[in-house]
Design a protein around this motif. Structure first.
Motif, PDB file in Angstrom:
ATOM      1  N   PHE A   1      -6.577   1.897  -5.265  1.00 19.75           N
ATOM      2  CA  PHE A   1      -5.940   2.831  -4.346  1.00 19.75           C
ATOM      3  C   PHE A   1      -6.722   4.141  -4.323  1.00 19.75           C
TER       4      PHE A   1
ATOM      5  N   ARG B   1       0.870  -1.174   0.000  1.00 19.20           N
ATOM      6  CA  ARG B   1       0.000   0.000   0.000  1.00 19.20           C
ATOM      7  C   ARG B   1       0.908   1.225   0.000  1.00 19.20           C
TER       8      ARG B   1
ATOM      9  N   ILE C   1      -6.947  -4.477  -7.243  1.00 19.40           N
ATOM     10  CA  ILE C   1      -6.499  -3.537  -6.217  1.00 19.40           C
ATOM     11  C   ILE C   1      -6.933  -2.140  -6.620  1.00 19.40           C
TER      12      ILE C   1
ATOM     13  N   MET D   1      -6.657   1.337   0.563  1.00 22.36           N
ATOM     14  CA  MET D   1      -6.457   0.359  -0.496  1.00 22.36           C
ATOM     15  C   MET D   1      -7.491  -0.743  -0.327  1.00 22.36           C
TER      16      MET D   1
END
Length: 650
Positions: free
Chosen positions: A550, A491, A548, A498
């Protein structure tokens, strides 16, 4: 280290420019400047005058290193022929006992290892050795490796067991010897690298020795100048090459005095203290970064953990007191190096491209040593900002020093009087696939979110990433070994949050090694210590997908209050990118006095600007529109003004 294959995306585009344009442009410049011709003269195959600085050989070796690394993934026939022809030339120019340094071979036959702190004989041999290792790794062929081994054998015979007076002035040779030891299995080269490192800072009366060497360098230069005048008189039709000018750099008034103080104390060369006491970054920034890289690699390869605390303290000091918000290091143009704590004037900033690259190498070694996310995070930040700014979008123009505020005079150039940065960039870009993943038994650590393919230890993965423009990445498992495998996902420090899903369902993450408390506030407002690795351990199967996301917000980063002249100013960042104002996008705006209204900022995709980027649109407090572009892309549209530290309202 196994290299991942970079896939289409942001970095793939840069690497294509590197392989198709930059590497050939650099060769043309090396030929035009006489650098390659120097080897033909040394081999007795051509007449003429040796051109360039005494360390010019290193620029050719770095090009060869870059070409070999490019060849590993992009086997262009034209590039292959250039490499082969140059390798053959090096073999003919090399002395029978392995020595290869055209400055002495042409101007001072039979003279060797003079003025080790200044004239860079060992530095040049180091880059020759690195090129040999890279070529062997890329091709499996030994022609260049044998040249490198002959050179290394010469160095080992001449320096092994010698005292501190025989320590090099630039720490490239130590990195090269460690790479050669690993590639060849020869312990002797590792021990010589250790000797060079451990004897730094132990020479008595160093100030007198550096004075002596400077005087001798000047005398030798005068002899060369007389030789040149005699040659030109005898060859009136010969036209010597004129070195291009250096990049403009604003310097403090006391620069020359500070250079003398740094050099005479040994700090400029990192010769002021033994390496186990060097906890503060000082002197020439490239030298310092290479020293730390070599020390960290020695620590990793030997298991000597006693070196680690000093490395960690030096890194911490650099981060908190001597690094710009871009990750650039080196605040004093005259020294090409570090100033005092918090001495980080954005206009004086030298922040040499090679220094940023050296810091990348160091951070990678630290990441391997410790497994801590902060080192991978700083690698990413410097990669996108302090390093990438060094190469123009066309691959044929470069920046040497990288100020954060530029009222004019700093422009991208096709070549430099000291062209160390272009080929150093190219060799680093070509090896980018080595810095994405690392593997340990039962574990895969993901350091960088770059579109790529990787395989090892029975595991095959493909990653698709839209960084740095958007905050998403997807990891696909193409094959997996039986049993549990742990994925470690970083992260980034710039991501407030995240989210991770496995096959569409939210994943439970466990914290890896917990980040240390941030402690001292950083000088720049950027803090990689906030990064952390999260772990996912499970039995993976082909077809599994990890997605993922962010949080990628616009941030205003304030310098430490001790950084003079930065009160009321901020750096604007989004994700891993630092942004700046450039005059071409902001006509009629005084970039250095305008005040930003922070709440006006918004991220906007612009498909036409600079090949397609996310720009930041905002307004000044007076209502003037402001356009921010990524700092790494400034200077691609001709001479301009630039400011990456903007004033804000209030």
């Amino acid at each position: 280290m196994k290299q991942a294959l970079i896939q289409p995306g942001f970095w793939h585009d840069w690497l294509q420019v590197n392989a198709s344009r930059a590497i050939f442009h650099q060769w043309e410049q090396l030929e035009a400047s006489g650098c390659i011709q120097n080897f033909r003269i040394a081999a007795g195959e051509a007449e003429g005058w040796r051109e360039g600085w005494f360390f010019a050989d290193s620029d050719a070796y770095k090009w060869l290193d870059a070409a070999a690394r490019i060849w590993a993934t992009n086997q262009d026939e034209r590039l292959g022929k250039l490499m082969d022809d140059f390798i053959n030339l090096l073999g003919r120019a090399q002395a029978p006992d392995g020595y290869l340094f055209t400055y002495n071979q042409i101007h001072f036959p039979g003279v060797r290892w003079q003025n080790l702190q200044i004239e860079h004989e060992l530095y040049c041999h180091g880059h020759l050795i690195e090129a040999g290792v890279s070529h062997f790794e890329a091709t499996g062929r030994r022609e260049l490796l044998e040249i490198a081994l002959k050179a290394a054998q010469r160095i080992a015979d001449d320096f092994s067991g010698k005292g501190p007076a025989f320590t090099p002035g630039h720490e490239e040779i130590e990195i090269a010897l460690l790479r050669l030891s690993e590639a060849s299995g020869e312990e002797r080269y590792l021990q010589l690298a250790r000797q060079f490192l451990e004897q730094r800072g132990r020479q008595r009366l160093f100030s007198l020795e550096i004075l002596r060497q400077n005087l001798q360098v000047a005398r030798r230069a005068q002899l060369v100048q007389r030789q040149k005048q005699a040659y030109l008189s005898a060859h009136p039709d010969f036209k010597p090459y004129r070195l291009p000018p250096g990049n403009a750099a604003k310097k403090p008034r006391n620069t020359i005095y500070r250079w003398y103080a740094s050099a005479l104390s040994g700090k400029y060369f990192q010769q002021h203290l033994p390496i186990r006491r060097q906890t503060v970054p000082v002197g020439h920034a490239v030298r310092f970064a290479y020293l730390e890289t070599a020390t960290a690699r020695l620590c990793r390869e030997t298991g000597d953990r006693s070196l680690l605390p000093v490395l960690e303290q030096a890194w911490q000091h650099m981060l908190t007191r001597r690094m710009y918000v871009t990750g650039g290091i080196g605040s004093l143009p005259g020294l090409e190096g570090f100033g005092n704590d918090y001495e980080l004037d954005p206009e004086y900033a030298y922040a040499e491209t090679c220094a940023a690259l050296g810091s990348l190498f160091w951070n990678w070694e630290m990441a391997q040593l410790t497994g801590q996310a902060k080192y991978s995070d700083l690698f990413e930040w410097q990669l996108y900002n302090a390093a990438s700014v060094g190469m123009g979008q066309d691959g044929t123009t470069y920046l040497y020093n990288n100020p954060l505020t530029c009222p004019g005079g700093v422009t991208r150039q096709a070549w430099y009087a000291v062209p160390c940065c272009p080929s150093n960039l190219s060799r680093t870009w070509a090896s980018l696939g080595k810095y994405i993943y690392s593997v340990a038994p039962g574990s895969l650590q993901i350091h960088q979110y770059i579109s790529s393919k990787w395989s090892g230890e029975g595991l095959q993965v493909e990653m698709e990433s839209v960084l740095p423009w958007q905050g998403q990445a997807q990891l696909k498992i193409m094959a997996a070994p039986p049993g549990l495998v742990e994925l470690q996902l970083r992260r980034p420090s710039w991501a407030a949050g995240m989210k991770v899903k496995i096959n569409g369902e939210s994943a439970t993450l466990s914290l890896g090694q917990r980040p240390e408390p941030s402690g001292e506030v950083t000088a720049s407002g950027y803090d990689p210590r906030l990064a952390v690795f999260f772990k996912i351990q499970r039995e993976w199967a082909a077809g599994d997908e990890v997605t993922i996301e962010f949080e990628m917000s616009i941030e205003l980063r304030r310098a430490h209050p001790k950084v003079k002249g930065q009160q009321g100013q901020v750096a604007v960042t989004r994700g891993p990118l630092v942004y700046c104002l450039e005059s071409v996008d902001n006509p009629g705006v005084d970039l250095f006095s305008t005040r930003l209204a922070p709440k006006s900022l918004a991220a906007v995709m612009d498909e036409k600007l600079l090949g397609g980027i996310i720009k930041l649109q905002g307004k000044s407090v007076e209502g003037d529109p402001l356009t921010f572009i990524p700092y790494l892309l400034w200077g691609n549209r001709g001479e301009s003004q630039m400011n990456a530290t903007v004033r804000i309202q209030g």
